[in-house]
Design a protein around this motif. Sequence first.
Motif, PDB file in Angstrom:
ATOM      1  N   UNK A 121       0.834  -1.203   0.000  1.00  0.00           N
ATOM      2  CA  UNK A 121       0.000   0.000   0.000  1.00  0.00           C
ATOM      3  C   UNK A 121       0.870   1.254   0.000  1.00  0.00           C
ATOM      4  N   UNK A 122       1.912   1.240   0.820  1.00  0.00           N
ATOM      5  CA  UNK A 122       2.796   2.410   0.942  1.00  0.00           C
ATOM      6  C   UNK A 122       3.489   2.721  -0.383  1.00  0.00           C
ATOM      7  N   UNK A 123       3.870   1.675  -1.107  1.00  0.00           N
ATOM      8  CA  UNK A 123       4.648   1.847  -2.331  1.00  0.00           C
ATOM      9  C   UNK A 123       3.779   1.888  -3.586  1.00  0.00           C
ATOM     10  N   UNK A 124       2.460   1.757  -3.413  1.00  0.00           N
ATOM     11  CA  UNK A 124       1.553   1.761  -4.549  1.00  0.00           C
ATOM     12  C   UNK A 124       1.535   3.131  -5.224  1.00  0.00           C
ATOM     13  N   UNK A 125       1.748   3.151  -6.522  1.00  0.00           N
ATOM     14  CA  UNK A 125       1.791   4.435  -7.242  1.00  0.00           C
ATOM     15  C   UNK A 125       0.409   5.046  -7.413  1.00  0.00           C
ATOM     16  N   UNK A 126      -0.627   4.202  -7.350  1.00  0.00           N
ATOM     17  CA  UNK A 126      -2.000   4.700  -7.449  1.00  0.00           C
ATOM     18  C   UNK A 126      -2.578   4.848  -6.053  1.00  0.00           C
ATOM     19  N   UNK A 127      -2.547   6.051  -5.531  1.00  0.00           N
ATOM     20  CA  UNK A 127      -2.992   6.306  -4.168  1.00  0.00           C
ATOM     21  C   UNK A 127      -4.511   6.152  -4.066  1.00  0.00           C
ATOM     22  N   UNK A 128      -4.939   5.390  -3.074  1.00  0.00           N
ATOM     23  CA  UNK A 128      -6.371   5.181  -2.845  1.00  0.00           C
ATOM     24  C   UNK A 128      -6.595   5.008  -1.352  1.00  0.00           C
ATOM     25  N   UNK A 129      -7.817   5.177  -0.864  1.00  0.00           N
ATOM     26  CA  UNK A 129      -8.082   4.945   0.555  1.00  0.00           C
ATOM     27  C   UNK A 129      -7.673   3.530   0.959  1.00  0.00           C
ATOM     28  N   UNK A 130      -7.098   3.398   2.144  1.00  0.00           N
ATOM     29  CA  UNK A 130      -6.607   2.096   2.600  1.00  0.00           C
ATOM     30  C   UNK A 130      -7.739   1.072   2.662  1.00  0.00           C
TER      31      UNK A 130
END
Length: 278
Positions: A241-250
């Motif tokens: 999640x931290x390194x995901x380039x597509x930011x989205x709600x957790x």
Amino acid sequence: LSQSIDNYQEWSVESSGREWDFSKFFEFPFIMDLQGNYISVSDITLRNAFFEKLFWLIRDCYSQNDSRAMAFFGRLFEKYIQDLSYNAAKNDYSYIAEFSYIKKKRKIKSSDAYIRNGANLLVTEAKGFSVLMDCMTKNERIEKNNDKLFVCPVLQADLCLTAVVDEKAEFAGVESAYIISVTMDNINAVPSYYNEIHTSIEKRKQCHKTKYFFNFSIEEYEMLMYLVEQNYEIFGLLRDYYENTKLKPFQNFLLEKVPNISMSSFMEKYYKEASDRS
């Protein structure tokens, strides 16, 4: 908690130049139609009316310079997080309770809860804060809001970790710390917000073990604790999640990975007790 459509119309015309002004919907979350039916504006405004607003009504019973009410609610929130975390940590996970340590002849409390799995350490800093009303209704005081909910709690936990990580036996062998600031609701997953927040924390953090940091709502943290209880490998999930380039709600990210997340046994127990009484 309701207004007629005419009253909303008058306010809408007056505030048409303020695109972020939702104040009337927060004040009156139900629209009343001509037949006396009530229409909810959104779940956010309902939650504010029945939960957040209740808190502030109680708070207003005390003078502004009296901090006892805030401290009382804050401690309840911390205790809930601790009990939730303690009951979830089993199998491959171990729970490390809040403790005190001495720094410059002062007794200081640690972060609220720790959960360890091998060389990974989850550090939880609980703050009974909510997003500032000016952020929700006016898109103002964004930086103060981000500091309050995300930056400052993470740096507080990081500072504690710096003092104790090499001294406390329970932390021996820890290589990576994942710090979570848990608040009532969380910072919106907006790239510009997160870039600024992460840059600020990276510049100011002191512990070399602090590798990842997050701000989760209480609901998101409860979902994470369900996965801990199920012995799910959460640290890989948090890294992804931290390194995901597509930011989205957790919450959205979690449900994509693990669709069938339920209540932990701790939550289910007290939910059942409360619902049986009602």
